[in-house]
Design a protein around this motif. Structure first.
Motif, short mmCIF file in Angstrom:
data_model
loop_
_atom_site.label_atom_id
_atom_site.label_comp_id
_atom_site.label_asym_id
_atom_site.label_seq_id
_atom_site.Cartn_x
_atom_site.Cartn_y
_atom_site.Cartn_z
N LEU A 86 -19.31 -1.38 -33.38
CA LEU A 86 -18.80 -0.19 -34.07
C LEU A 86 -18.07 0.72 -33.09
CD1 LEU A 86 -18.56 1.48 -36.64
CD2 LEU A 86 -20.78 2.47 -36.11
N ALA A 87 -18.63 0.92 -31.92
CA ALA A 87 -18.01 1.77 -30.91
C ALA A 87 -16.63 1.25 -30.52
CB ALA A 87 -18.90 1.87 -29.67
N ALA A 88 -16.48 -0.07 -30.46
CA ALA A 88 -15.19 -0.66 -30.08
C ALA A 88 -14.12 -0.42 -31.13
CB ALA A 88 -15.36 -2.15 -29.84
N GLU A 89 -14.52 -0.19 -32.37
CA GLU A 89 -13.56 0.02 -33.46
C GLU A 89 -13.06 1.46 -33.54
OE1 GLU A 89 -14.93 -1.43 -37.21
OE2 GLU A 89 -15.71 -3.27 -36.33
N ILE A 90 -13.76 2.39 -32.94
CA ILE A 90 -13.37 3.80 -33.03
C ILE A 90 -12.22 4.06 -32.05
CG2 ILE A 90 -14.12 6.18 -32.67
CD1 ILE A 90 -16.93 5.26 -33.46
N PRO A 91 -11.07 4.50 -32.57
CA PRO A 91 -9.94 4.76 -31.68
C PRO A 91 -10.22 5.95 -30.76
CG PRO A 91 -9.28 4.88 -34.00
CD PRO A 91 -10.76 4.74 -33.95
N GLU A 92 -9.67 5.88 -29.58
CA GLU A 92 -9.74 7.00 -28.65
C GLU A 92 -8.38 7.69 -28.66
OE1 GLU A 92 -10.59 8.12 -24.00
OE2 GLU A 92 -10.83 6.06 -24.66
N ASN A 93 -8.37 8.96 -29.01
CA ASN A 93 -7.13 9.74 -29.04
C ASN A 93 -6.95 10.42 -27.69
OD1 ASN A 93 -4.98 11.45 -29.45
ND2 ASN A 93 -5.67 12.13 -31.45
N LEU A 94 -5.92 10.00 -26.95
CA LEU A 94 -5.66 10.60 -25.64
C LEU A 94 -5.12 12.01 -25.77
CD1 LEU A 94 -3.93 7.65 -23.75
CD2 LEU A 94 -6.31 8.38 -23.62
N GLY A 95 -4.23 12.23 -26.74
CA GLY A 95 -3.61 13.54 -26.90
C GLY A 95 -2.13 13.42 -27.17
N ASP A 96 -1.39 14.45 -26.78
CA ASP A 96 0.01 14.57 -27.14
C ASP A 96 0.85 14.95 -25.93
OD1 ASP A 96 -0.55 14.37 -30.06
OD2 ASP A 96 -1.61 16.24 -29.66
N LEU A 97 2.02 14.31 -25.84
CA LEU A 97 3.02 14.66 -24.83
C LEU A 97 4.21 15.29 -25.53
CD1 LEU A 97 3.35 11.49 -22.55
CD2 LEU A 97 1.95 13.51 -22.20
N PHE A 98 4.82 16.26 -24.88
CA PHE A 98 6.05 16.89 -25.35
C PHE A 98 7.04 16.80 -24.20
CE2 PHE A 98 2.59 18.56 -27.75
CZ PHE A 98 3.08 18.65 -29.04
N VAL A 99 8.22 16.21 -24.47
CA VAL A 99 9.22 15.96 -23.43
C VAL A 99 10.53 16.62 -23.84
CG1 VAL A 99 10.51 14.20 -22.18
CG2 VAL A 99 8.14 13.76 -22.84
N SER A 100 11.12 17.36 -22.92
CA SER A 100 12.44 17.96 -23.15
C SER A 100 13.53 16.96 -22.77
CB SER A 100 12.61 19.23 -22.32
OG SER A 100 13.96 19.64 -22.33
N VAL A 101 14.32 16.56 -23.76
CA VAL A 101 15.43 15.64 -23.47
C VAL A 101 16.52 16.36 -22.68
CG1 VAL A 101 14.94 14.10 -25.41
CG2 VAL A 101 16.56 15.98 -25.70
N ASP A 102 16.60 17.68 -22.81
CA ASP A 102 17.56 18.44 -21.99
C ASP A 102 17.17 18.36 -20.51
OD1 ASP A 102 18.97 19.31 -24.29
OD2 ASP A 102 17.61 21.02 -24.54
N LYS A 103 15.88 18.50 -20.23
CA LYS A 103 15.41 18.40 -18.84
C LYS A 103 15.57 16.98 -18.31
CE LYS A 103 14.05 22.53 -17.74
NZ LYS A 103 14.72 23.26 -16.66
N VAL A 104 15.38 15.98 -19.17
CA VAL A 104 15.60 14.59 -18.75
C VAL A 104 17.02 14.45 -18.20
CG1 VAL A 104 15.89 12.21 -19.56
CG2 VAL A 104 13.89 13.53 -20.29
N ALA A 105 18.00 14.94 -18.96
CA ALA A 105 19.41 14.83 -18.54
C ALA A 105 19.68 15.65 -17.29
CB ALA A 105 20.33 15.27 -19.68
N GLU A 106 19.19 16.89 -17.26
CA GLU A 106 19.41 17.77 -16.10
C GLU A 106 18.82 17.18 -14.83
OE1 GLU A 106 17.59 21.55 -17.00
OE2 GLU A 106 18.70 21.74 -18.88
N GLN A 107 17.57 16.73 -14.90
CA GLN A 107 16.88 16.24 -13.71
C GLN A 107 17.43 14.89 -13.26
OE1 GLN A 107 12.84 18.75 -14.61
NE2 GLN A 107 12.66 16.56 -14.71
N ALA A 108 17.82 14.04 -14.20
CA ALA A 108 18.43 12.76 -13.82
C ALA A 108 19.72 13.01 -13.04
CB ALA A 108 18.70 11.91 -15.06
#
Length: 159
Positions: A86-108
């Motif tokens: 039963l324990a193996a069937e329960i999903p583990e939720n890591l959380g949420d990421l938020f990424v700025s595509v503007d920063k991706v372009a700027e930093q690249a």
């Protein structure tokens, strides 16, 4: 890993970039030997949108590249006793990421590498935060950055 990606950029993210996010995070999950039913989300957004989140949750009134919000503190939970199946069937939720595509372009552009490399770097960096890694202390930073570099290099996103 069960990954949900939200694109709030009005279509500025290509299908190839969405596939890159899925693939590199699945690869990273494999490196950490996460359960197959582990869950997380990635939201792609613009600088103004991530600036609002950064202000609201961190008190910093500027855009940032990636924000990580863990669903729970890893390792601090009280174990619940149940049958292993039963324990193996329960999903583990890591959380949420938020990424700025503007920063991706700027930093690249600033760093002189591809937007794909920067996008991969940011989602792996945030993913490691969701899995309890941080860079507050020099030893922790070394451990996190070494693993981050290993994941990116093995996946094929070298600098």
């Amino acid at each position: 890993m069960d990954l949900t990606i939200y694109d709030e950029t009005a279509g500025r993210v290509s299908e190839d970039q969405l596939a890159l996010i899925r693939d590199v995070l699945q690869f990273a999950a494999g490196k950490l030997s996460l359960k197959a039913n582990t869950e997380m989300s990635v939201t792609l957004m613009t600088n103004p949108a991530i600036r609002k989140l950064n202000q609201q949750y961190r008190g910093v009134d500027r855009a940032t590249d990636v924000l990580s919000f863990a669903a729970e503190e890893r390792g601090d939970e009280t174990p619940i006793i149940m049958e292993p199946e039963l324990a193996a069937e329960i999903p583990e939720n890591l959380g949420d990421l938020f990424v700025s595509v503007d920063k991706v372009a700027e930093q690249a552009k600033f760093l002189g590498h591809s937007a794909d490399r920067e996008l991969g770097f940011l989602v792996v960096h945030g993913f490691l935060h969701l899995n309890g890694y941080d860079h507050e202390e020099p030893a922790d930073e070394q451990r996190m950055f070494d693993l981050q570099r290993e994941i990116l290099n093995e996946y094929g996103l070298q600098r």
